[in-house]
Design a protein around this motif. Structure first.
Motif, mmCIF file in Angstrom:
data_model
loop_
_atom_site.group_PDB
_atom_site.id
_atom_site.type_symbol
_atom_site.label_atom_id
_atom_site.label_comp_id
_atom_site.label_asym_id
_atom_site.label_seq_id
_atom_site.Cartn_x
_atom_site.Cartn_y
_atom_site.Cartn_z
ATOM 1 N N ILE A 80 39.094 34.864 45.201
ATOM 2 C CA ILE A 80 40.218 33.963 45.484
ATOM 3 C C ILE A 80 41.508 34.535 44.906
ATOM 4 O O ILE A 80 42.558 34.517 45.565
ATOM 5 C CB ILE A 80 39.931 32.549 44.927
ATOM 6 N N PHE A 81 41.431 35.085 43.701
ATOM 7 C CA PHE A 81 42.612 35.696 43.093
ATOM 8 C C PHE A 81 43.098 36.882 43.918
ATOM 9 O O PHE A 81 44.300 37.028 44.156
ATOM 10 C CB PHE A 81 42.296 36.139 41.661
ATOM 11 N N PHE A 83 42.664 37.338 47.081
ATOM 12 C CA PHE A 83 43.216 36.807 48.321
ATOM 13 C C PHE A 83 44.631 36.280 48.103
ATOM 14 O O PHE A 83 45.511 36.472 48.943
ATOM 15 C CB PHE A 83 42.313 35.691 48.863
ATOM 16 N N ILE A 84 44.856 35.624 46.954
ATOM 17 C CA ILE A 84 46.184 35.069 46.662
ATOM 18 C C ILE A 84 47.216 36.177 46.507
ATOM 19 O O ILE A 84 48.349 36.051 46.978
ATOM 20 C CB ILE A 84 46.127 34.172 45.403
ATOM 21 N N ILE A 85 46.856 37.280 45.871
ATOM 22 C CA ILE A 85 47.830 38.361 45.666
ATOM 23 C C ILE A 85 47.858 39.334 46.840
ATOM 24 O O ILE A 85 48.493 40.375 46.761
ATOM 25 C CB ILE A 85 47.566 39.115 44.345
ATOM 26 N N ASP A 86 47.188 38.997 47.941
ATOM 27 C CA ASP A 86 47.159 39.800 49.167
ATOM 28 C C ASP A 86 46.642 41.216 48.926
ATOM 29 O O ASP A 86 47.213 42.198 49.397
ATOM 30 C CB ASP A 86 48.550 39.855 49.813
#
Length: 96
Positions: A80-81, A83-86
């Motif tokens: 998830i982390f 994914f958040i920072i692309d």
């Protein structure tokens, strides 16, 4: 009346009326019921000793399902982390 002398606390020898002595136990001692079975409770050393004790206790833990659950939760949180920072996960896949 000493100016530089600190005042001593009063000491009382009170024993509760309905306390049943269990060996050397004190009714005023606050102790967790699992403290006798854990290595991480007790005298603390340096940070290296704390990590050694924590990992040793984790390895000796009979509950493997909980350890696996923790690993799965950590992996999901890392994804998830990322994914958040692309973060581009395609660098781990073979080129086709």
């Amino acid at each position: 009346m000493g100016i530089f002398k600190t005042r001593q606390n009063k000491k009382f020898t009170y024993t509760p009326r309905h306390f049943k002595s269990e060996g050397d136990g004190s009714p005023f001692e606050i102790k967790h019921k699992f403290d006798d079975y854990r290595k991480t409770v007790g005298p603390t050393g340096g940070i290296k000793t704390k990590f050694k004790n924590a990992f040793g206790e984790l390895k000796e833990s009979p509950d493997r399902a909980a350890n696996r659950r923790i690993k799965i939760i950590v992996a999901i949180l890392i994804l998830i982390f990322l994914f958040i920072i692309d973060f581009d996960l395609s660098i781990f896949l073979p080129n086709s």
